[in-house]
Write an enzyme that holds these catalytic residues in place. Structure first.
Site, PDB file in Angstrom:
ATOM      1  N   LYS A   1      21.168  67.652  60.652  1.00  0.00           N
ATOM      2  CA  LYS A   1      21.856  68.494  59.668  1.00  0.00           C
ATOM      3  C   LYS A   1      20.960  69.702  59.411  1.00  0.00           C
ATOM      4  O   LYS A   1      20.545  69.984  58.281  1.00  0.00           O
ATOM      5  CB  LYS A   1      22.129  67.670  58.387  1.00  0.00           C
ATOM      6  CG  LYS A   1      22.996  68.348  57.366  1.00  0.00           C
ATOM      7  CD  LYS A   1      24.467  68.440  57.751  1.00  0.00           C
ATOM      8  CE  LYS A   1      25.243  69.264  56.746  1.00  0.00           C
ATOM      9  NZ  LYS A   1      26.620  69.555  57.174  1.00  0.00           N
TER      10      LYS A   1
ATOM     11  N   ASP B   1      28.033  66.066  60.701  1.00  0.00           N
ATOM     12  CA  ASP B   1      29.460  66.030  60.321  1.00  0.00           C
ATOM     13  C   ASP B   1      30.343  66.289  61.541  1.00  0.00           C
ATOM     14  O   ASP B   1      31.342  65.615  61.776  1.00  0.00           O
ATOM     15  CB  ASP B   1      29.754  67.013  59.173  1.00  0.00           C
ATOM     16  CG  ASP B   1      29.170  68.405  59.382  1.00  0.00           C
ATOM     17  OD1 ASP B   1      28.394  68.601  60.346  1.00  0.00           O
ATOM     18  OD2 ASP B   1      29.504  69.305  58.585  1.00  0.00           O
TER      19      ASP B   1
ATOM     20  N   ASP C   1      22.520  55.016  61.306  1.00  0.00           N
ATOM     21  CA  ASP C   1      23.165  53.873  60.657  1.00  0.00           C
ATOM     22  C   ASP C   1      24.670  54.134  60.564  1.00  0.00           C
ATOM     23  O   ASP C   1      25.494  53.290  60.920  1.00  0.00           O
ATOM     24  CB  ASP C   1      22.567  53.678  59.255  1.00  0.00           C
ATOM     25  CG  ASP C   1      23.219  52.522  58.511  1.00  0.00           C
ATOM     26  OD1 ASP C   1      23.423  51.461  59.140  1.00  0.00           O
ATOM     27  OD2 ASP C   1      23.520  52.681  57.309  1.00  0.00           O
TER      28      ASP C   1
ATOM     29  N   TYR D   1      15.040  55.860  54.325  1.00  0.00           N
ATOM     30  CA  TYR D   1      14.853  54.411  54.269  1.00  0.00           C
ATOM     31  C   TYR D   1      13.445  54.039  53.817  1.00  0.00           C
ATOM     32  O   TYR D   1      13.235  52.979  53.235  1.00  0.00           O
ATOM     33  CB  TYR D   1      15.092  53.796  55.650  1.00  0.00           C
ATOM     34  CG  TYR D   1      16.531  53.481  55.940  1.00  0.00           C
ATOM     35  CD1 TYR D   1      17.440  54.489  56.226  1.00  0.00           C
ATOM     36  CD2 TYR D   1      16.985  52.168  55.934  1.00  0.00           C
ATOM     37  CE1 TYR D   1      18.761  54.202  56.500  1.00  0.00           C
ATOM     38  CE2 TYR D   1      18.309  51.872  56.212  1.00  0.00           C
ATOM     39  CZ  TYR D   1      19.192  52.887  56.494  1.00  0.00           C
ATOM     40  OH  TYR D   1      20.491  52.597  56.761  1.00  0.00           O
TER      41      TYR D   1
ATOM     42  N   ASP E   1      27.976  52.584  63.283  1.00  0.00           N
ATOM     43  CA  ASP E   1      29.149  51.827  62.819  1.00  0.00           C
ATOM     44  C   ASP E   1      30.430  52.482  63.338  1.00  0.00           C
ATOM     45  O   ASP E   1      31.360  51.812  63.784  1.00  0.00           O
ATOM     46  CB  ASP E   1      29.206  51.783  61.278  1.00  0.00           C
ATOM     47  CG  ASP E   1      28.498  50.564  60.702  1.00  0.00           C
ATOM     48  OD1 ASP E   1      27.511  50.108  61.311  1.00  0.00           O
ATOM     49  OD2 ASP E   1      28.936  50.062  59.645  1.00  0.00           O
TER      50      ASP E   1
HETATM   51  C1  IPM Z   1      22.008  48.096  59.960  1.00  0.00           C
HETATM   52  C2  IPM Z   1      22.229  47.704  58.525  1.00  0.00           C
HETATM   53  C3  IPM Z   1      20.913  47.836  57.750  1.00  0.00           C
HETATM   54  C4  IPM Z   1      20.494  49.286  57.843  1.00  0.00           C
HETATM   55  C5  IPM Z   1      20.981  47.356  56.295  1.00  0.00           C
HETATM   56  C6  IPM Z   1      21.457  45.933  56.183  1.00  0.00           C
HETATM   57  C7  IPM Z   1      19.676  47.522  55.589  1.00  0.00           C
HETATM   58  O1  IPM Z   1      23.247  48.456  57.968  1.00  0.00           O
HETATM   59  O2  IPM Z   1      21.166  47.466  60.622  1.00  0.00           O
HETATM   60  O3  IPM Z   1      22.679  49.005  60.425  1.00  0.00           O
HETATM   61  O4  IPM Z   1      20.960  50.122  57.052  1.00  0.00           O
HETATM   62  O5  IPM Z   1      19.686  49.604  58.711  1.00  0.00           O
HETATM   63 MG    MG Z   2      24.276  49.665  59.374  1.00  0.00          MG
END
Ligand code: IPM
Ligand code: MG
Length: 358
Positions: free
Chosen positions: A189, A222, A246, A142, A250
């Site tokens: 990893k 993984d 990240d 990042y 999710d």
């Molecule tokens: C998150 C989002 C951000 C990230 C994006 C919008 C830059 O996906 O906060 O998880 O990747 O950190």
């Molecule tokens: Mg995200």
């Protein structure tokens, strides 16, 4: 008490979910006798449209003066073709970095009334699910150098971690684990990446020297992604790098029913923190009034807890969210179907439960 809160509604559904979160914050203030002085600032696409840049200096200055920052979401198709550094997302990464917020806590907790909303079989989440992803937030690909060759045919993103960066996020994860079930799974990893080998080495040393009572294990990313859907109950604290965190957060969020449920706290060395839902700006549903405001409302709870040290107030907000879900209210993402409630109705319900006399 009186607190200064900087609010960054951002783009897409950001302003809608923020309006509901602020209602709940104000109601919490009235109930417990606090005053929240809210100042709204520009970030992301909204800031680009107004000022030409995704993170105006005025926004950073305001955040630095605040007790805490509350953010909605950034990004959208309108700004998609801009160069990486000028995109709305650069505003989000910029504010995380400018405030030194290296530790991102993302609690994936299944609210009991939402068990049916989880895509996993109920036996896999029998005892509820409560996983805390501790994601490093100011390093990794990042924030590494980026390169695109002149002919456009080659691109490169640098993945970089220092010992210091790994030590401080590892400590944060071990501290979190001590307040929970005392178990940390570090995800990397290390079978391929040098940065991951350093990660594993440093995490192990910090553990052995400073937190020998916490149970530490290591998983490749993984395998961790697979284990999360096969046996999520094995996890307590997941400690991982920026990119892996990240992705895994999710995944973990969906197990709790919807990504619309997951709040987050981004913390640094001091009390100042930034609080935001983990989901994005959802441009496809923006302006329709159907977004789920609960991740942002739960981010308010995290803000009350971590930056303002108001634990009772934080719990009251979380209990009010639970009560709204218990009463059967569901936004569309939670499987509400034809009877889905709007973003505003959900916010009003939480506020109602919060202010109701018990
Ligand atoms: C998150 C989002 C951000 C990230 C994006 C919008 C830059 O996906 O906060 O998880 O990747 O950190
Ligand atoms: Mg995200």
């Amino acid at each position: 008490m009186e607190f200064k809160i900087t609010v960054l509604p951002g783009d897409g559904i950001g302003p809608e979910i923020m309006a509901e979160a602020l209602k709940v914050l104000t109601a919490a203030g009235a109930k417990f006798g606090h005053k929240f002085r809210v100042k709204s600032c520009l970030i992301g696409g909204a800031a680009i449209d107004e000022t030409g840049e995704p993170l105006p200096k005025e926004t950073v200055d305001n955040c630095l003066r605040a007790d805490a920052v509350l953010l909605g979401a950034v990004g959208g198709p309108k700004w998609e073709n801009l160069p990486v550094k000028q995109r709305p997302e650069a505003g989000l990464l910029g504010i995380r970095s400018a405030l030194g917020l290296y530790a991102n806590l993302r609690p994936a907790r299944l609210f009991a009334p939402l068990k049916a909303a989880s895509p996993l079989k109920s036996e896999l989440i029998q005892d509820g699910l409560d996983v805390l992803v501790v994601r490093e937030l100011t390093g990794d690909v990042y924030f590494g150098r980026r390169f695109r060759s002149e002919d456009g045919n080659t691109a490169m993103d640098e993945m970089c971690y220092s010992v210091h960066e790994i030590e401080r996020i590892a400590r944060r994860a071990f501290e979190c684990a001590k307040l929970r079930s005392g178990k940390v799974t570090s995800v990397d990893k290390a079978n391929v990446l040098t940065t991951s080998r350093l990660w594993r080495e440093v995490v192990t040393r910090v553990h052995d020297e400073e937190y020998p009572d916490v149970q530490l294990s290591h998983l490749y990313v993984d395998n961790a992604a697979m284990q999360l859907v096969v046996n999520p109950a094995q996890f307590d604290v997941i400690l991982t790098s920026n990119l892996f965190g990240d992705i895994l957060s999710d995944e973990a969020s969906m197990i709790t029913g919807s990504i619309g449920m997951l709040p987050s706290a981004s913390l640094g060395a001091g009390p100042l923190g930034l609080y935001e839902p983990i989901h994005g700006s959802a441009p496809d549903i923006a302006g329709k009034g159907i977004a789920n405001p609960l991740a942002t409302i739960l981010s308010v709870a995290m803000m009350l807890r971590h930056s303002l040290r108001l634990e009772d107030e934080a719990r009251a907000v979380e209990d009010a969210v639970n009560a709204a879900l218990e009463s059967g209210l569901r936004t569309k993402d939670l499987g509400g179907g034809d009877r889905s409630v709007s973003c505003e109705e959900m916010g009003d319900a939480v506020m109602g439960h919060l202010t109701a006399k018990k």
